[in-house]
Design a protein around this motif. Structure first.
Motif, PDB file in Angstrom:
ATOM      1  N   ASN A  42       0.815  -1.273  -0.106  1.00  0.00           N
ATOM      2  CA  ASN A  42       0.152   0.046  -0.098  1.00  0.00           C
ATOM      3  C   ASN A  42       0.667   1.245  -0.040  1.00  0.00           C
ATOM      4  OD1 ASN A  42      -3.016  -0.919   0.211  1.00  0.00           O
ATOM      5  ND2 ASN A  42      -2.011  -2.076   1.794  1.00  0.00           N
ATOM      6  N   SER A  43       2.057   1.228   0.771  1.00  0.00           N
ATOM      7  CA  SER A  43       2.888   2.475   0.698  1.00  0.00           C
ATOM      8  C   SER A  43       3.573   2.529  -0.787  1.00  0.00           C
ATOM      9  CB  SER A  43       4.026   2.118   1.721  1.00  0.00           C
ATOM     10  OG  SER A  43       3.605   2.173   2.903  1.00  0.00           O
ATOM     11  N   THR A  44       3.728   1.538  -1.366  1.00  0.00           N
ATOM     12  CA  THR A  44       4.352   1.657  -2.481  1.00  0.00           C
ATOM     13  C   THR A  44       3.590   2.274  -3.796  1.00  0.00           C
ATOM     14  OG1 THR A  44       5.850  -0.141  -2.288  1.00  0.00           O
ATOM     15  CG2 THR A  44       5.263   0.406  -4.664  1.00  0.00           C
ATOM     16  N   ILE A  45       2.035   1.757  -3.678  1.00  0.00           N
ATOM     17  CA  ILE A  45       0.845   2.467  -4.397  1.00  0.00           C
ATOM     18  C   ILE A  45       0.932   3.696  -4.107  1.00  0.00           C
ATOM     19  CG2 ILE A  45      -1.545   2.298  -4.796  1.00  0.00           C
ATOM     20  CD1 ILE A  45      -1.560  -0.494  -4.804  1.00  0.00           C
ATOM     21  N   LEU A  46       0.766   4.101  -2.892  1.00  0.00           N
ATOM     22  CA  LEU A  46       0.830   5.680  -2.710  1.00  0.00           C
ATOM     23  C   LEU A  46       1.909   6.525  -3.115  1.00  0.00           C
ATOM     24  CD1 LEU A  46      -0.258   5.560   1.091  1.00  0.00           C
ATOM     25  CD2 LEU A  46      -1.754   6.484  -0.726  1.00  0.00           C
ATOM     26  N   LEU A  47       2.975   5.875  -2.921  1.00  0.00           N
ATOM     27  CA  LEU A  47       4.470   6.598  -3.509  1.00  0.00           C
ATOM     28  C   LEU A  47       4.261   6.771  -5.242  1.00  0.00           C
ATOM     29  CD1 LEU A  47       7.110   5.395  -1.042  1.00  0.00           C
ATOM     30  CD2 LEU A  47       6.318   7.510  -1.207  1.00  0.00           C
ATOM     31  N   VAL A  48       4.026   5.642  -5.609  1.00  0.00           N
ATOM     32  CA  VAL A  48       3.820   5.794  -7.249  1.00  0.00           C
ATOM     33  C   VAL A  48       2.884   6.729  -7.568  1.00  0.00           C
ATOM     34  CG1 VAL A  48       3.284   4.312  -9.131  1.00  0.00           C
ATOM     35  CG2 VAL A  48       4.936   3.468  -7.505  1.00  0.00           C
ATOM     36  N   PRO A  58      -9.136  10.361 -11.691  1.00  0.00           N
ATOM     37  CA  PRO A  58     -10.048   9.737 -10.671  1.00  0.00           C
ATOM     38  C   PRO A  58      -9.794   8.449 -10.098  1.00  0.00           C
ATOM     39  CG  PRO A  58     -10.959  11.182 -12.008  1.00  0.00           C
ATOM     40  CD  PRO A  58      -9.716  11.231 -12.785  1.00  0.00           C
ATOM     41  N   MET A  59      -9.701   7.439 -11.043  1.00  0.00           N
ATOM     42  CA  MET A  59      -9.319   6.102 -10.631  1.00  0.00           C
ATOM     43  C   MET A  59      -8.328   5.799  -9.806  1.00  0.00           C
ATOM     44  SD  MET A  59      -8.597   2.739 -13.187  1.00  0.00           S
ATOM     45  CE  MET A  59      -9.835   3.037 -14.341  1.00  0.00           C
ATOM     46  N   TYR A  60      -7.139   6.398 -10.221  1.00  0.00           N
ATOM     47  CA  TYR A  60      -5.795   6.272  -9.339  1.00  0.00           C
ATOM     48  C   TYR A  60      -5.832   6.977  -8.089  1.00  0.00           C
ATOM     49  CZ  TYR A  60      -4.570   4.381 -13.679  1.00  0.00           C
ATOM     50  OH  TYR A  60      -4.429   3.737 -14.912  1.00  0.00           O
ATOM     51  N   LEU A  61      -6.575   8.249  -8.053  1.00  0.00           N
ATOM     52  CA  LEU A  61      -6.817   9.161  -6.653  1.00  0.00           C
ATOM     53  C   LEU A  61      -7.522   8.265  -5.730  1.00  0.00           C
ATOM     54  CD1 LEU A  61      -7.223  12.539  -8.135  1.00  0.00           C
ATOM     55  CD2 LEU A  61      -5.223  11.614  -7.045  1.00  0.00           C
ATOM     56  N   PHE A  62      -8.625   7.472  -6.355  1.00  0.00           N
ATOM     57  CA  PHE A  62      -9.582   6.845  -5.418  1.00  0.00           C
ATOM     58  C   PHE A  62      -8.599   5.451  -5.128  1.00  0.00           C
ATOM     59  CE2 PHE A  62     -13.170   8.620  -7.744  1.00  0.00           C
ATOM     60  CZ  PHE A  62     -13.795   9.448  -6.544  1.00  0.00           C
ATOM     61  N   LEU A  63      -7.895   5.067  -5.735  1.00  0.00           N
ATOM     62  CA  LEU A  63      -6.885   3.982  -5.475  1.00  0.00           C
ATOM     63  C   LEU A  63      -6.162   4.307  -4.404  1.00  0.00           C
ATOM     64  CD1 LEU A  63      -5.807   1.086  -5.803  1.00  0.00           C
ATOM     65  CD2 LEU A  63      -4.554   1.762  -7.631  1.00  0.00           C
ATOM     66  N   SER A  64      -5.236   5.493  -4.066  1.00  0.00           N
ATOM     67  CA  SER A  64      -4.598   6.107  -3.435  1.00  0.00           C
ATOM     68  C   SER A  64      -5.309   6.331  -2.076  1.00  0.00           C
ATOM     69  CB  SER A  64      -3.965   7.263  -3.630  1.00  0.00           C
ATOM     70  OG  SER A  64      -4.962   8.357  -3.971  1.00  0.00           O
ATOM     71  N   LEU A 287      -4.318  -8.407  -0.320  1.00  0.00           N
ATOM     72  CA  LEU A 287      -4.643  -8.660  -1.722  1.00  0.00           C
ATOM     73  C   LEU A 287      -4.762  -7.670  -2.476  1.00  0.00           C
ATOM     74  CD1 LEU A 287      -6.942 -11.792  -1.227  1.00  0.00           C
ATOM     75  CD2 LEU A 287      -4.406 -11.734  -1.424  1.00  0.00           C
ATOM     76  N   ASN A 288      -5.445  -6.446  -2.214  1.00  0.00           N
ATOM     77  CA  ASN A 288      -5.519  -5.209  -2.982  1.00  0.00           C
ATOM     78  C   ASN A 288      -4.471  -4.731  -3.572  1.00  0.00           C
ATOM     79  OD1 ASN A 288      -8.701  -5.454  -2.711  1.00  0.00           O
ATOM     80  ND2 ASN A 288      -8.536  -4.055  -1.109  1.00  0.00           N
ATOM     81  N   PRO A 289      -3.400  -4.416  -2.930  1.00  0.00           N
ATOM     82  CA  PRO A 289      -2.242  -4.018  -3.910  1.00  0.00           C
ATOM     83  C   PRO A 289      -1.739  -4.841  -4.786  1.00  0.00           C
ATOM     84  CG  PRO A 289      -1.889  -3.623  -1.429  1.00  0.00           C
ATOM     85  CD  PRO A 289      -3.144  -4.392  -1.370  1.00  0.00           C
ATOM     86  N   VAL A 290      -1.926  -6.326  -4.533  1.00  0.00           N
ATOM     87  CA  VAL A 290      -1.534  -7.432  -5.660  1.00  0.00           C
ATOM     88  C   VAL A 290      -2.347  -7.257  -6.764  1.00  0.00           C
ATOM     89  CG1 VAL A 290      -1.151  -9.457  -5.922  1.00  0.00           C
ATOM     90  CG2 VAL A 290      -0.713  -8.781  -3.704  1.00  0.00           C
ATOM     91  N   ILE A 291      -3.557  -6.963  -6.345  1.00  0.00           N
ATOM     92  CA  ILE A 291      -4.711  -7.128  -7.455  1.00  0.00           C
ATOM     93  C   ILE A 291      -4.622  -5.897  -8.237  1.00  0.00           C
ATOM     94  CG2 ILE A 291      -7.493  -6.828  -7.872  1.00  0.00           C
ATOM     95  CD1 ILE A 291      -7.730  -8.392  -5.306  1.00  0.00           C
ATOM     96  N   TYR A 292      -4.511  -4.763  -7.777  1.00  0.00           N
ATOM     97  CA  TYR A 292      -4.372  -3.790  -8.526  1.00  0.00           C
ATOM     98  C   TYR A 292      -3.098  -3.281  -9.136  1.00  0.00           C
ATOM     99  CZ  TYR A 292      -9.108  -1.823  -7.211  1.00  0.00           C
ATOM    100  OH  TYR A 292     -10.225  -1.456  -7.149  1.00  0.00           O
ATOM    101  N   SER A 293      -1.849  -3.820  -8.838  1.00  0.00           N
ATOM    102  CA  SER A 293      -0.743  -3.758  -9.280  1.00  0.00           C
ATOM    103  C   SER A 293      -0.441  -4.884 -10.591  1.00  0.00           C
ATOM    104  CB  SER A 293       0.400  -3.810  -8.283  1.00  0.00           C
ATOM    105  OG  SER A 293       0.499  -5.028  -7.832  1.00  0.00           O
ATOM    106  N   MET A 294      -1.103  -5.941 -10.504  1.00  0.00           N
ATOM    107  CA  MET A 294      -1.024  -7.127 -11.329  1.00  0.00           C
ATOM    108  C   MET A 294      -2.246  -7.074 -12.344  1.00  0.00           C
ATOM    109  SD  MET A 294       1.801  -8.291 -10.074  1.00  0.00           S
ATOM    110  CE  MET A 294       1.831  -9.829 -11.187  1.00  0.00           C
TER     111      MET A 294
END
Length: 317
Positions: A42-48, A58-64, A287-294
């Motif tokens: 989750n930290s990696t997703i926020l940083l990226v 919007p899609m990625y802001l909600f993901l963050s 699981l969510n970081p894995v789902i959204y990154s893969m």
């Protein structure tokens, strides 16, 4: 000194894996791994998303937002879970327990709200794509996020206040290695109907309404997709929803199961309580970081993460 003071415990006792207290260190290994994956993911997703301005959509802001709330859930449970499993340190002060309860439920409600906001994002993108950019502007997304925070805090503030006024003369042993409201209201030796009813009210106006709006959003999405003539376009539209549908399923199924166990499974095995609570609070942030990154080419988080690692020399030349 009042009777309520005498009957109010200074500490509660947390519980590890029932029946396996002697092997807590070995049980702690998968939990430690899950926390590491959750926090790093989750930290990696926020940083990226923060570093890449092309992802400020919007899609990625909600993901963050989702990553931030799930990071909050993980950090809220981590101290006591690892304290119990690694060091067999089971005592927790009442005020600390109430604070942990507040933050766990607060971040969980935010999590649910963000999943609804992500469903709304997909609804607008598919139902009215021409108005997508004008409807979901960055200021409006910020207001949605602020509204979810205010809703969570405002609804959760009364819970510890209602609990702290009650006398406790029953067992002070909790069913989990963290503090949850449905577990705490089983311990007082006074009428807890007000606590129970308010807890049910919070559950219905947050998780209940969020899930209802998510379902309604997808009813409209599916009707819209089915009206598209091209099969390829239908699949493309539905493909953008797959990650969110997976996130909703892995969040709401364990949550509903845990609520049913707390309300109707008082005589269920302690192992069931332990597993359901930990699945609900630990599995989605993992699981969510894995789902959204893969997931698919339409969600380029994985590509951004790999690019960041290559630029820093982590993956080699």
């Amino acid at each position: 000194m009042s009777n309520n003071s005498l009957l109010r415990p200074s500490t509660f006792l947390l519980t590890g894996m029932p029946g396996m207290e002697g092997g807590n260190v070995w049980i702690a290994l998968p939990f430690c791994s899950m926390y590491v994956i959750s926090i790093l993911g989750n930290s990696t997703i926020l940083l990226v998303i923060k570093a890449d301005r092309s992802l400020h959509k919007p899609m990625y802001l909600f993901l963050s937002m989702l990553a931030a709330t799930e990071l909050g859930v993980s950090l809220s449970t981590l101290p006591t879970v690892l304290s119990v499993l690694l060091f067999d340190s089971r005592e927790i002060e009442m005020n600390a327990c109430l604070a942990q309860m507040f933050f766990i439920h607060c971040f969980s409600i935010m999590d649910s709200g963000v999943l609804w906001a992500m469903a709304f994002d997909r609804f607008v993108a598919i139902y009215n794509p021409l108005q997508y950019a004008s409807v979901l502007t960055n200021p409006r997304i910020g207001l949605i996020g602020l509204g979810l925070v205010v809703r969570s805090i405002g609804l959760l503030v009364p819970l510890p206040i209602l609990l702290i006024r009650l006398p406790f003369c029953r067992s002070r042993v909790l069913a989990h290695s963290f503090c949850l409201h449905p577990n705490l209201i089983q311990l007082p030796c006074a009428d807890v109907q007000a606590n129970s009813m308010y807890g049910l009210f919070v559950l219905l106006v947050t998780f209940g309404l969020d899930l209802l709006f998510i379902v309604l959003s997808y009813v409209v999405i599916i009707k819209t997709v089915l009206s598209i003539a091209s099969k390829e376009e239908r699949l493309k539209a539905l493909n953008t929803c797959v990650s969110h549908i997976c996130a909703v399923l892995i969040y709401y199924f364990p949550m509903i199961g845990l609520s049913l166990v707390h309300r109707f499974g008082k005589h269920a095995s302690p192992v069931i309580h332990f597993l359901m609570a930990n699945i609900y609070l630990l599995v989605p942030p993992v699981l969510n970081p894995v789902i959204y990154s893969m997931k698919t080419k339409q969600i380029p988080i994985r590509r951004r993460i790999l690019r960041m690692f290559y630029q820093r020399g982590i993956c080699g030349k």
